[in-house]
Write a protein that holds these residues in place. Structure first.
Motif, PDB file in Angstrom:
ATOM      1  N   ALA A   1      -0.140   8.848  -4.208  1.00 54.30           N
ATOM      2  CA  ALA A   1      -1.024   9.788  -3.511  1.00 54.30           C
ATOM      3  C   ALA A   1      -0.248  10.904  -2.827  1.00 54.30           C
ATOM      4  CB  ALA A   1      -1.859   9.028  -2.481  1.00 54.30           C
ATOM      5  N   LEU A   2       0.930  10.601  -2.293  1.00 57.40           N
ATOM      6  CA  LEU A   2       1.690  11.615  -1.558  1.00 57.40           C
ATOM      7  C   LEU A   2       2.174  12.726  -2.475  1.00 57.40           C
ATOM      8  CD1 LEU A   2       2.841  12.582   1.093  1.00 57.40           C
ATOM      9  CD2 LEU A   2       4.838  11.101   0.727  1.00 57.40           C
ATOM     10  N   ASN A   3       2.760  12.362  -3.610  1.00 58.48           N
ATOM     11  CA  ASN A   3       3.222  13.371  -4.549  1.00 58.48           C
ATOM     12  C   ASN A   3       2.062  14.153  -5.156  1.00 58.48           C
ATOM     13  OD1 ASN A   3       5.862  12.771  -4.099  1.00 58.48           O
ATOM     14  ND2 ASN A   3       6.160  11.585  -5.970  1.00 58.48           N
ATOM     15  N   ALA A   4       0.929  13.487  -5.357  1.00 56.93           N
ATOM     16  CA  ALA A   4      -0.251  14.191  -5.855  1.00 56.93           C
ATOM     17  C   ALA A   4      -0.742  15.208  -4.828  1.00 56.93           C
ATOM     18  CB  ALA A   4      -1.351  13.194  -6.187  1.00 56.93           C
ATOM     19  N   LEU A   5      -0.598  14.874  -3.546  1.00 51.69           N
ATOM     20  CA  LEU A   5      -1.051  15.773  -2.492  1.00 51.69           C
ATOM     21  C   LEU A   5      -0.166  17.010  -2.380  1.00 51.69           C
ATOM     22  CD1 LEU A   5      -3.003  16.238  -0.105  1.00 51.69           C
ATOM     23  CD2 LEU A   5      -1.376  14.988   1.338  1.00 51.69           C
ATOM     24  N   ILE A   6       1.157  16.823  -2.461  1.00 52.80           N
ATOM     25  CA  ILE A   6       2.066  17.958  -2.318  1.00 52.80           C
ATOM     26  C   ILE A   6       2.325  18.666  -3.644  1.00 52.80           C
ATOM     27  CG2 ILE A   6       3.177  16.895  -0.326  1.00 52.80           C
ATOM     28  CD1 ILE A   6       5.478  16.068  -2.074  1.00 52.80           C
ATOM     29  N   GLY A   7       1.898  18.057  -4.755  1.00 51.76           N
ATOM     30  CA  GLY A   7       2.038  18.698  -6.050  1.00 51.76           C
ATOM     31  C   GLY A   7       3.457  18.773  -6.557  1.00 51.76           C
ATOM     32  N   HIS A   8       4.293  17.825  -6.167  1.00 55.64           N
ATOM     33  CA  HIS A   8       5.696  17.836  -6.603  1.00 55.64           C
ATOM     34  C   HIS A   8       6.194  16.398  -6.693  1.00 55.64           C
ATOM     35  CE1 HIS A   8       9.632  19.556  -7.269  1.00 55.64           C
ATOM     36  NE2 HIS A   8      10.146  18.781  -6.326  1.00 55.64           N
TER      37      HIS A   8
ATOM     38  N   VAL B   1       0.833  -1.207   0.000  1.00 57.69           N
ATOM     39  CA  VAL B   1       0.000   0.000   0.000  1.00 57.69           C
ATOM     40  C   VAL B   1       0.868   1.257   0.000  1.00 57.69           C
ATOM     41  CG1 VAL B   1      -1.681   1.341   1.322  1.00 57.69           C
ATOM     42  CG2 VAL B   1      -1.953  -1.140   1.097  1.00 57.69           C
ATOM     43  N   TRP B   2       1.900   1.267   0.850  1.00 56.65           N
ATOM     44  CA  TRP B   2       2.761   2.449   0.931  1.00 56.65           C
ATOM     45  C   TRP B   2       3.644   2.590  -0.305  1.00 56.65           C
ATOM     46  CZ3 TRP B   2       2.703   6.692   3.750  1.00 56.65           C
ATOM     47  CH2 TRP B   2       1.935   6.707   4.911  1.00 56.65           C
ATOM     48  N   THR B   3       3.927   1.492  -0.988  1.00 54.93           N
ATOM     49  CA  THR B   3       4.638   1.596  -2.261  1.00 54.93           C
ATOM     50  C   THR B   3       3.821   2.402  -3.265  1.00 54.93           C
ATOM     51  OG1 THR B   3       5.722  -0.533  -1.902  1.00 54.93           O
ATOM     52  CG2 THR B   3       5.685   0.288  -4.151  1.00 54.93           C
ATOM     53  N   TRP B   4       2.510   2.172  -3.263  1.00 56.53           N
ATOM     54  CA  TRP B   4       1.638   2.955  -4.139  1.00 56.53           C
ATOM     55  C   TRP B   4       1.577   4.417  -3.688  1.00 56.53           C
ATOM     56  CZ3 TRP B   4      -3.065   5.295  -2.692  1.00 56.53           C
ATOM     57  CH2 TRP B   4      -3.734   5.924  -3.750  1.00 56.53           C
ATOM     58  N   ILE B   5       1.515   4.641  -2.377  1.00 58.15           N
ATOM     59  CA  ILE B   5       1.453   6.019  -1.869  1.00 58.15           C
ATOM     60  C   ILE B   5       2.724   6.789  -2.219  1.00 58.15           C
ATOM     61  CG2 ILE B   5       1.359   7.418   0.237  1.00 58.15           C
ATOM     62  CD1 ILE B   5      -0.413   5.263   1.462  1.00 58.15           C
ATOM     63  N   PHE B   6       3.878   6.117  -2.137  1.00 61.93           N
ATOM     64  CA  PHE B   6       5.159   6.772  -2.425  1.00 61.93           C
ATOM     65  C   PHE B   6       5.503   6.785  -3.913  1.00 61.93           C
ATOM     66  CE2 PHE B   6       6.536   5.627   2.085  1.00 61.93           C
ATOM     67  CZ  PHE B   6       6.442   6.943   2.521  1.00 61.93           C
ATOM     68  N   GLN B   7       4.687   6.163  -4.749  1.00 62.51           N
ATOM     69  CA  GLN B   7       5.002   6.081  -6.171  1.00 62.51           C
ATOM     70  C   GLN B   7       5.215   7.491  -6.752  1.00 62.51           C
ATOM     71  OE1 GLN B   7       3.991   6.400  -9.499  1.00 62.51           O
ATOM     72  NE2 GLN B   7       5.416   4.811 -10.166  1.00 62.51           N
ATOM     73  N   PRO B   8       6.335   7.717  -7.447  1.00 65.01           N
ATOM     74  CA  PRO B   8       6.686   9.098  -7.859  1.00 65.01           C
ATOM     75  C   PRO B   8       5.753   9.702  -8.898  1.00 65.01           C
ATOM     76  CG  PRO B   8       8.248   7.513  -8.766  1.00 65.01           C
ATOM     77  CD  PRO B   8       7.399   6.756  -7.794  1.00 65.01           C
TER      78      PRO B   8
END
Length: 287
Positions: free
Chosen positions: A130-137, A119-126
Motif C-alpha cells: 500500500a505504501l509504494n502504491a500511495l507514493i507511486g514509486h 500487516v506492516w509487511t504487506w504495507i511495505f511490500q515493494p
C-alpha cells in the motif's frame, strides 16, 4: 497491627512474592546458570565456565546486535516521547472527537505485535504494498540495508505513541491551570510555557515512560521477527533476535543465556543511570 500479627502480613504478601520469585528471580538465576554450560536442549549440559561469554564477544554478533538495538532505541524512544507529548497536549484540550482519537491511537498498542508485523509487511511490500502504491514509486523498505531499521523503528513508534500520549495526558491534567494563567499574565507564550513549565512538571511521567520505553525497545522481538527476521545482512538483528537465533535456531542454549544475562545487566545499568539523572530533576508537588 502488622507487628503483632506478622504471619497474617506474610500470608497476604505471599502470592505476590511467589509470582515475583517464579517469574522474575528464578528465570534470571537459571539463565545465569545455563550461560555457564554448553547445552543443545537434547544432550547433557556440560559446564564450560565463561566460554559462552568469550565466544559472543569474539564472534562479533553480540556487538552488532547491541549496536542495532542502541540505534533502534535512539530512533524510536525520543520520537515516541515527543510525538506522544504533542498528541497529549491536543487531547487534553477535550476538543470534539478527542475520545474517539484516544481509542484509535491506543488500538495499535493493544494489538498483538506479531499480527501488526504481518500487516506492516504487506504495507511495505515493494511490488503490491500500500505504501509504494500511495507514493507511486518502488522502494525496498524491508530489504534495503539502509531503510530496514528506520522502517522497523517507524512501526514501533506508530505502535507506542498512543500509549505514551495517554500517560502524558494524565500528567498534563494534574498541572493546575493557575500556573499557566500566572505565566500568561507574565507574558509567556505557548512555546515558553511548554519548555519552562509543562516539560519540567511532567518529569515524573517522562521518567516512567523513558525507563519503560527503553526497556521495551531493548526487548523488542515480535515485530522485527515478523517484518525482517533480523535481516537484511543482520541490519535489524536486535539482541532479542540474537538470543532467539542462538537458542532456537543454532540450539546453543548456553550462548543464548549468556546474551540474555548481558542484556539483563545492560538494562539494569541503563535504568540506574536514568533514575539517578532524573532523581534531582523531578518535581512531584504541584499544589
Amino acid at each position: 497491627m502488622i507487628r503483632t500479627r506478622p504471619l497474617t502480613a506474610y500470608l497476604l504478601v505471599a502470592p505476590s512474592l511467589l509470582g515475583v520469585t517464579a517469574f522474575l528471580i528464578l528465570p534470571v538465576v537459571l539463565a545465569f546458570a545455563v550461560s555457564l554450560m554448553q547445552w543443545d536442549l537434547i544432550g547433557t549440559p556440560t559446564f564450560v565456565g565463561l566460554d559462552n561469554y568469550a565466544a559472543l564477544l569474539e564472534g562479533g554478533s553480540l556487538g552488532n546486535s547491541l549496536l542495532v538495538t542502541a540505534v533502534f532505541t535512539l530512533i524510536s524512544v525520543p520520537v515516541t516521547l515527543a510525538l506522544g507529548l504533542l498528541l497529549a497536549t491536543q487531547l487534553v484540550r477535550a476538543l470534539p472527537g478527542s475520545a474517539l482519537v484516544r481509542v484509535i491511537v491506543v488500538i495499535p498498542w493493544v494489538c498483538a505485535p506479531l499480527a501488526l508485523g504481518v500487516v506492516w509487511t504487506w504495507i511495505f511490500q515493494p511490488s503490491t504494498g500500500a505504501l509504494n502504491a500511495l507514493i507511486g514509486h518502488r522502494i525496498e523498505w524491508l530489504t534495503s540495508p539502509t531503510l530496514a531499521l528506520p522502517a522497523v523503528a517507524f512501526v514501533a513508534i506508530w505502535q507506542n505513541v498512543g500509549y505514551v500520549s495517554l500517560f502524558f495526558q494524565a500528567g498534563l491534567s494534574r498541572i493546575p491551570d493557575s500556573i499557566y494563567e500566572a505565566a500568561e499574565l507574565d507574558g509567556a507564550g505557548p512555546w515558553r510555557r511548554l519548555v519552562s513549565m509543562t516539560i519540567p512538571l511532567l518529569r515524573p511521567t517522562t521518567f516512567f515512560l523513558a525507563v519503560t520505553q527503553v526497556v521495551a525497545s531493548f526487548q523488542v522481538f515480535d515485530t522485527i521477527y515478523a517484518l525482517t527476521g533480523g535481516g537484511p545482512q543482520h541490519r535489524t538483528e536486535v539482541i532479542a533476535a540474537l538470543i532467539y537465533s542462538e537458542g532456537f535456531t543454532a540450539f546453543r542454549l548456553g550462548r543464548a543465556s549468556a546474551a540474555a544475562v548481558i542484556l539483563f545487566v545492560i538494562l539494569v545499568v541503563i535504568t540506574v543511570v536514568q533514575q539517578r539523572w532524573f532523581a534531582k530533576r523531578i518535581t512531584y508537588d504541584m499544589s
